[in-house]
Write a protein that holds these residues in place. Structure first.
Motif, short mmCIF file in Angstrom:
data_model
loop_
_atom_site.label_atom_id
_atom_site.label_comp_id
_atom_site.label_asym_id
_atom_site.label_seq_id
_atom_site.Cartn_x
_atom_site.Cartn_y
_atom_site.Cartn_z
N GLU A 3 41.94 47.16 29.04
CA GLU A 3 41.79 48.52 29.56
C GLU A 3 41.46 48.48 31.05
N ARG A 4 42.12 49.32 31.81
CA ARG A 4 41.86 49.47 33.23
C ARG A 4 41.78 50.96 33.54
N THR A 5 41.23 51.30 34.69
CA THR A 5 41.09 52.70 35.07
C THR A 5 41.74 52.95 36.43
N LEU A 6 42.58 53.98 36.48
CA LEU A 6 43.17 54.40 37.75
C LEU A 6 42.21 55.37 38.41
N PRO A 7 41.79 55.09 39.64
CA PRO A 7 40.85 56.00 40.30
C PRO A 7 41.51 57.33 40.63
N GLY A 8 40.70 58.35 40.85
CA GLY A 8 41.23 59.66 41.21
C GLY A 8 40.47 60.74 40.47
N ASN A 9 40.97 61.94 40.53
CA ASN A 9 40.31 63.09 39.91
C ASN A 9 41.27 63.78 38.95
N PRO A 10 41.08 63.58 37.62
CA PRO A 10 40.07 62.69 37.02
C PRO A 10 40.59 61.26 36.95
N PRO A 11 39.69 60.29 36.73
CA PRO A 11 40.14 58.91 36.51
C PRO A 11 40.99 58.85 35.24
N VAL A 12 41.91 57.90 35.20
CA VAL A 12 42.80 57.77 34.05
C VAL A 12 42.65 56.39 33.44
N SER A 13 42.33 56.32 32.15
CA SER A 13 42.23 55.06 31.44
C SER A 13 43.63 54.59 31.06
N VAL A 14 43.94 53.33 31.36
CA VAL A 14 45.26 52.77 31.10
C VAL A 14 45.12 51.49 30.28
N THR A 15 45.94 51.37 29.24
CA THR A 15 45.99 50.14 28.45
C THR A 15 47.12 49.27 28.95
N PRO A 41 55.77 42.60 32.25
CA PRO A 41 56.29 41.29 31.86
C PRO A 41 55.15 40.27 31.72
N ALA A 42 55.36 39.27 30.90
CA ALA A 42 54.30 38.32 30.55
C ALA A 42 53.67 37.65 31.77
N ARG A 43 54.46 37.36 32.80
CA ARG A 43 53.93 36.62 33.94
C ARG A 43 53.77 37.49 35.19
N ALA A 44 53.86 38.78 35.03
CA ALA A 44 53.77 39.67 36.19
C ALA A 44 52.33 39.79 36.68
N SER A 45 52.20 40.17 37.95
CA SER A 45 50.89 40.35 38.56
C SER A 45 50.25 41.64 38.07
N GLU A 46 49.00 41.54 37.62
CA GLU A 46 48.29 42.74 37.18
C GLU A 46 48.07 43.69 38.34
N ALA A 47 47.80 43.16 39.51
CA ALA A 47 47.59 44.00 40.68
C ALA A 47 48.84 44.81 41.01
N GLU A 48 50.00 44.19 40.92
CA GLU A 48 51.25 44.90 41.19
C GLU A 48 51.50 45.96 40.11
N ALA A 49 51.16 45.61 38.88
CA ALA A 49 51.34 46.57 37.79
C ALA A 49 50.47 47.80 37.99
N LEU A 50 49.21 47.58 38.40
CA LEU A 50 48.31 48.71 38.62
C LEU A 50 48.74 49.52 39.84
N ALA A 51 49.31 48.86 40.83
CA ALA A 51 49.84 49.60 41.99
C ALA A 51 51.00 50.49 41.56
N PHE A 52 51.84 49.96 40.67
CA PHE A 52 52.95 50.74 40.12
C PHE A 52 52.42 51.98 39.39
N ALA A 53 51.39 51.77 38.55
CA ALA A 53 50.81 52.89 37.82
C ALA A 53 50.14 53.87 38.77
N GLY A 54 49.49 53.34 39.81
CA GLY A 54 48.83 54.22 40.77
C GLY A 54 49.79 55.15 41.47
N ASP A 55 51.00 54.67 41.74
CA ASP A 55 52.02 55.51 42.39
C ASP A 55 52.44 56.67 41.48
N LYS A 56 52.26 56.49 40.17
CA LYS A 56 52.67 57.51 39.21
C LYS A 56 51.48 58.26 38.61
N ALA A 57 50.30 58.08 39.21
CA ALA A 57 49.09 58.68 38.64
C ALA A 57 49.16 60.20 38.56
#
Length: 232
Positions: A3-15, A41-57
């Motif tokens: 579980e990770r959280t996208l910051p913002g108003n409101p924060p969004v919990s992401v699995t 993908p199995a070997r993808a960067s978590e940071a890049e994945a969260l950046a991707f999600a952040g762009d769509k928050a």
């Protein structure tokens, strides 16, 4: 899964769900329970994945804002059972039972949801076992096992070796709708596809299946919105 959280108003919990099959990042928002899943993908960067999600928050928040909320269970709430709307009522009974239009529940009100979920699961197992065996006998195919889960994406499934899986929430639907799903999955014991031959088997087992399929499409989401808490 983590579980990770996208910051913002409101924060969004992401699995975050890593998948060997995934070739790119994909974000899914369930309108049933508001669950946000980021497949990577199995070997993808978590940071890049969260950046991707952040762009769509903002897109995620817009969907969450228009999704119907889940309904909790407590005294006076309504729970469907075999297509009937029953009012949850605390009562001096030994076990959960139906009495008229009431669903009588014993004990601590804080445990109501768990007790009702257990009652529904037992009833679902009995009905789905009976219907599956009835339809399997009609087409001459054996069932290896039946399991119940709280699946969000499907009402049932069938494996190549004869294992059937159903959502226990089917017990809340009208009885003929539950029967349709059982007929559908049992038909897969003979045709593990959705070919014309498969639908011919379904039609033989349940001639009016199309009506019950439409009911699930129109009302199935309502069954998923009932929140039984940690009992699921």
């Amino acid at each position: 899964m983590v579980e990770r959280t996208l910051p913002g108003n409101p924060p969004v919990s992401v699995t975050l769900r890593r998948s060997a099959r995934a070739r790119r990042f994909s974000l899914r928002v369930s309108r049933l329970d508001g669950r946000v899943t980021l497949s990577i993908p199995a070997r993808a960067s978590e940071a890049e994945a969260l950046a991707f999600a952040g762009d769509k928050a903002d897109w995620v928040r817009s969907i969450l804002a228009t999704s119907a909320p889940r309904r909790g269970i407590g005294p006076g709430s309504v729970v469907p059972f075999e297509g009937r709307a029953l009012t949850v009522t605390a009562a001096a009974v030994r076990a959960v039972r139906v009495e008229g239009d009431l669903l009588l529940v014993p004990g601590d009100p804080a445990r109501m949801a768990a007790r009702i979920a257990a009652f529904l699961k037992l009833a679902a197992r009995q009905r789905l076992q009976a219907e599956s065996e009835r339809f399997a006998a009609a087409i001459g195919r054996p069932i290896r096992a039946i399991t119940l889960r709280d699946t969000r994406s499907r009402w049932g499934s069938c494996t190549h070796d004869g294992r059937l899986m159903y959502s226990w929430r089917l017990i809340m639907a009208p009885p003929e709708v539950l029967s349709y799903v059982a007929a559908h999955e049992v038909a897969h014991l003979k045709e593990l596809n959705h070919s014309a031959d498969f639908w011919a088997i379904v039609a033989r087992l349940m001639p009016d299946h199309a009506r019950h399929r439409r009911w699930l499409r129109g009302h199935g989401n309502d069954l998923h919105r009932i929140d039984f808490g940690g009992s699921e």
